[in-house]
Write an enzyme that holds these catalytic residues in place. Structure first.
Site, PDB file in Angstrom:
ATOM      1  N   LYS A   3       0.837  -1.198   0.000  1.00  0.00           N
ATOM      2  CA  LYS A   3       0.000   0.000   0.000  1.00  0.00           C
ATOM      3  C   LYS A   3       0.875   1.252   0.000  1.00  0.00           C
ATOM      4  O   LYS A   3       1.437   1.643   1.021  1.00  0.00           O
ATOM      5  CB  LYS A   3      -0.901   0.045   1.240  1.00  0.00           C
ATOM      6  N   GLU A  54       9.582   2.461  10.783  1.00  0.00           N
ATOM      7  CA  GLU A  54      10.557   3.539  10.617  1.00  0.00           C
ATOM      8  C   GLU A  54       9.758   4.831  10.624  1.00  0.00           C
ATOM      9  O   GLU A  54       8.834   4.996   9.824  1.00  0.00           O
ATOM     10  CB  GLU A  54      11.302   3.421   9.279  1.00  0.00           C
ATOM     11  N   CYS A 110      13.551  11.537   6.390  1.00  0.00           N
ATOM     12  CA  CYS A 110      13.574  11.265   7.840  1.00  0.00           C
ATOM     13  C   CYS A 110      14.987  11.370   8.380  1.00  0.00           C
ATOM     14  O   CYS A 110      15.190  11.548   9.573  1.00  0.00           O
ATOM     15  CB  CYS A 110      12.911   9.943   8.192  1.00  0.00           C
ATOM     16  N   GLU A 113       9.415  17.029  14.809  1.00  0.00           N
ATOM     17  CA  GLU A 113       9.792  16.872  13.410  1.00  0.00           C
ATOM     18  C   GLU A 113       8.896  17.762  12.537  1.00  0.00           C
ATOM     19  O   GLU A 113       7.675  17.705  12.634  1.00  0.00           O
ATOM     20  CB  GLU A 113       9.642  15.422  12.965  1.00  0.00           C
TER      21      GLU A 113
HETATM   22  P1  ADP Z   1       3.198  10.707   5.994  1.00  0.00           P
HETATM   23  O1  ADP Z   1       2.001  11.553   5.724  1.00  0.00           O
HETATM   24  O2  ADP Z   1       4.356  11.433   6.550  1.00  0.00           O
HETATM   25  O3  ADP Z   1       3.556   9.805   4.851  1.00  0.00           O
HETATM   26  P2  ADP Z   1       1.559   8.879   7.516  1.00  0.00           P
HETATM   27  O4  ADP Z   1       1.953   8.132   8.754  1.00  0.00           O
HETATM   28  O5  ADP Z   1       0.331   9.668   7.539  1.00  0.00           O
HETATM   29  O6  ADP Z   1       2.836   9.753   7.206  1.00  0.00           O
HETATM   30  O7  ADP Z   1       1.476   7.897   6.291  1.00  0.00           O
HETATM   31  C1  ADP Z   1       2.378   6.839   6.062  1.00  0.00           C
HETATM   32  C2  ADP Z   1       1.629   5.685   5.444  1.00  0.00           C
HETATM   33  O8  ADP Z   1       0.720   5.153   6.416  1.00  0.00           O
HETATM   34  C3  ADP Z   1       0.776   6.067   4.237  1.00  0.00           C
HETATM   35  O9  ADP Z   1       0.827   5.025   3.271  1.00  0.00           O
HETATM   36  C4  ADP Z   1      -0.604   6.182   4.848  1.00  0.00           C
HETATM   37  O10 ADP Z   1      -1.629   5.960   3.917  1.00  0.00           O
HETATM   38  C5  ADP Z   1      -0.564   5.064   5.866  1.00  0.00           C
HETATM   39  N1  ADP Z   1      -1.579   5.203   6.924  1.00  0.00           N
HETATM   40  C6  ADP Z   1      -2.160   6.330   7.391  1.00  0.00           C
HETATM   41  N2  ADP Z   1      -3.073   6.048   8.348  1.00  0.00           N
HETATM   42  C7  ADP Z   1      -3.063   4.709   8.512  1.00  0.00           C
HETATM   43  C8  ADP Z   1      -3.772   3.797   9.356  1.00  0.00           C
HETATM   44  N3  ADP Z   1      -4.677   4.208  10.230  1.00  0.00           N
HETATM   45  N4  ADP Z   1      -3.502   2.484   9.242  1.00  0.00           N
HETATM   46  C9  ADP Z   1      -2.565   2.044   8.382  1.00  0.00           C
HETATM   47  N5  ADP Z   1      -1.875   2.847   7.553  1.00  0.00           N
HETATM   48  C10 ADP Z   1      -2.101   4.165   7.606  1.00  0.00           C
END
Ligand code: ADP
Length: 491
Positions: free
Chosen positions: A170, A247, A281, A380
């Site tokens: 994903k 990470e 990061c 951050e």
């Molecule tokens: P960033 O916006 O810095 O990439 P996020 O933690 O929001 O950080 O997103 C990282 C990944 O985690 C993305 O692929 C996002 O779609 C996914 N993600 C966000 N919310 C969830 C959740 N509740 N469960 C699993 N994956 C998630």
């Protein structure tokens, strides 16, 4: 609509999202399928069904597939790099560099397929042999962020497949284009149906479906701290529990000592703080500078920053591309305001810029007179915003460097072997850099951090097997001695 790949088929979805170019928001790269929870479930089911056969596939088959993926990525690095820069906003050389790294990662793990070895050790009992081998974990869910749209997927997908796992991938919502292009290459290389599935969509829908499914055995996540925490909590309270690797963020220090080569220090700081628009990061947002060089360092930084070209990521001559989207830009601006309110001095940048096309352009911001307890020094930001923190001497600089909730990368610029060695031993970080930027790592060695930055085994290089395999210990009585099923005190 650009489709998802589930159970060996390209499938559309009832919803789609536009993929915008942050250098020019009039440029729509395409409409990408947004999977539902049911489609995510179908991908998980397919990966689950494909696992038994793939886990027993030959290492030659896996090698050949990964090698073909690596080779195609390398052959198309300019075109893929352009797509990556267009959708993420890092400069074209950075985009091509990232694609090259992704190709090298696949080639590395193609080789690793052929180097999988176990151990055979004597038993403490007579006529018994002990074998220690590694086996794949099962279905792995890979959740990736937007800042490295192809390298991070590569460093999760390549070892997952190399060690015999099946994959549900994903990608981040903002960068489906690179993920889709990579998936096409993986599919063309001949992965059997169900072994690799691409499910573009929302974290709260697709990511959650992966976290909730008992058919998913392991989750590897790269992203923000709050989402990472949620991922870990869900994985370890699930039944059965899932293996999890996270990470997350960083607030990486770069120490500059009085005896540093000023030119080296400035290049390290500019690269660490501002290249890739500060959206790494491993970026350094805390420049910890000792008294004797402080003013010279700040002046040299100001001068160097004036020469930075902030423009369209695809334009030749651009040093820094736009911020990835409006949400991230708002966050950067919010922190620039917070820094000023906290009493830090904004000595350069931090302004919205207008360019030929509408995009998220921000001039790199440098704060001085920063206290390490200020929010701009603790939280951050993930943008081109750096702080200069004054330190009396090396000891105080080291203390400040370690005084952070994070622990990913830590750098020092010095010409002293004594301080460099001491720093290497005492920096509380997963990666330490001497006279190098805090960002920019090799693809064949472990990557990861400590404290609030990471959780679980390291990624990349041979160390990746710790997460993508599970260890089996087998005992065999060979009949050549007395039958001694137990030793004293054995279980
Ligand atoms: P960033 O916006 O810095 O990439 P996020 O933690 O929001 O950080 O997103 C990282 C990944 O985690 C993305 O692929 C996002 O779609 C996914 N993600 C966000 N919310 C969830 C959740 N509740 N469960 C699993 N994956 C998630």
């Amino acid at each position: 609509m650009t489709k998802n790949y589930i159970a060996g088929e390209w499938v559309g979805a009832s919803e789609a999202s536009p993929n915008l170019n942050p250098s020019n928001t009039n440029d729509v790269i395409g409409e990408f399928a947004r999977a539902s929870a049911a489609e995510a479930q179908a991908a998980i089911d397919a990966a689950y069904a494909a696992f038994p056969a793939w886990s027993r596939s030959t290492i030659q088959q896996r090698h050949d597939i990964l090698k073909a993926v690596g080779d195609e990525i390398m052959a198309r690095k300019d075109e893929l790099g352009r797509l990556l820069s267009r959708e993420e906003g890092k400069t074209l050389p950075e985009g091509i560099g990232e694609v090259t790294r992704a190709g090298q990662i696949f080639q590395f793990f193609a080789g690793e397929c052929l180097r999988m070895a176990g151990e055979k050790v004597p038993s403490v009992r007579p006529a018994i042999d002990v074998e220690i081998t590694r086996e794949p974990v099962g279905v792995v869910g890979l959740i990736t962020p937007w800042n490295f749209p192809i390298a991070i997927p590569a460093w999760k997908i390549a070892p997952a497949l190399a060690y015999g796992n099946t994959v549900v991938f994903k990608p981040a919502e903002l960068v489906p284009g690179s993920a889709h292009a990579l998936s096409e290459i993986i599919i063309r290389a001949g992965v059997p149906a169900g072994v690799f599935n691409l499910v573009m969509g929302k974290g709260s829908v697709v990511g959650e479906a992966m976290l909730q499914s008992p058919k998913v055995s392991a989750i590897s996540f790269t992203g923000s701290v709050p989402t990472g925490r949620r991922v870990a909590q869900t994985c370890i309270t699930a039944d059965p529990m899932k293996k999890v690797q996270l990470e997350m963020g960083g607030k990486n220090p770069m120490v500059v000592l009085d005896d540093a080569d000023l030119k080296v220090a400035v290049e390290c700081a500019i690269n660490s703080a501002f290249f890739s628009t500060g959206q790494r990061c491993t970026a350094s947002s805390r420049l910890i500078v000792t008294e004797g060089i402080h003013d010279r360092f700040v002046a040299a930084m100001q001068e160097r920053m004036q020469g930075l070209v902030i423009d369209d990521a695809l334009k030749s001559g651009t040093h820094i591309g736009p911020v990835v989207d409006q949400g991230q830009l708002d966050q950067d601006l919010k922190y620039i305001k917070i820094g000023q309110e906290e009493g830090a001095k904004l000595i350069a940048g931090g302004e919205l810029l207008k360019r030929d096309a509408p995009g998220f352009y921000l001039s790199p911001a440098l704060f001085t007179e920063v206290d390490n307890q200020m929010r701009v020094a603790r939280e951050e930001i993930f943008g081109p915003v750096a702080t200069v923190i004054r330190a009396k001497n090396y000891d105080e600089a080291l203390e400040l460097a370690n005084d952070t909730p994070f622990g990913l990368s830590s750098g020092i610029c010095t010409t002293s072997l004594k301080y460099a060695s001491h720093f290497k031993r005492n920096a509380e970080a997963g990666m330490v850099m001497v006279n190098l930027p805090t960002a920019g790592v090799d693809y064949h060695v472990p990557f990861g951090g400590r404290k609030g930055s990471s959780y679980g085994p390291r990624e990349q290089g041979r160390y990746a097997q710790e997460f993508y395999t599970t260890v089996k210990t087998a005992y065999v009585f060979d009949g050549n001695g007395p039958y001694v099923p137990k030793t004293k005190g054995s279980e």
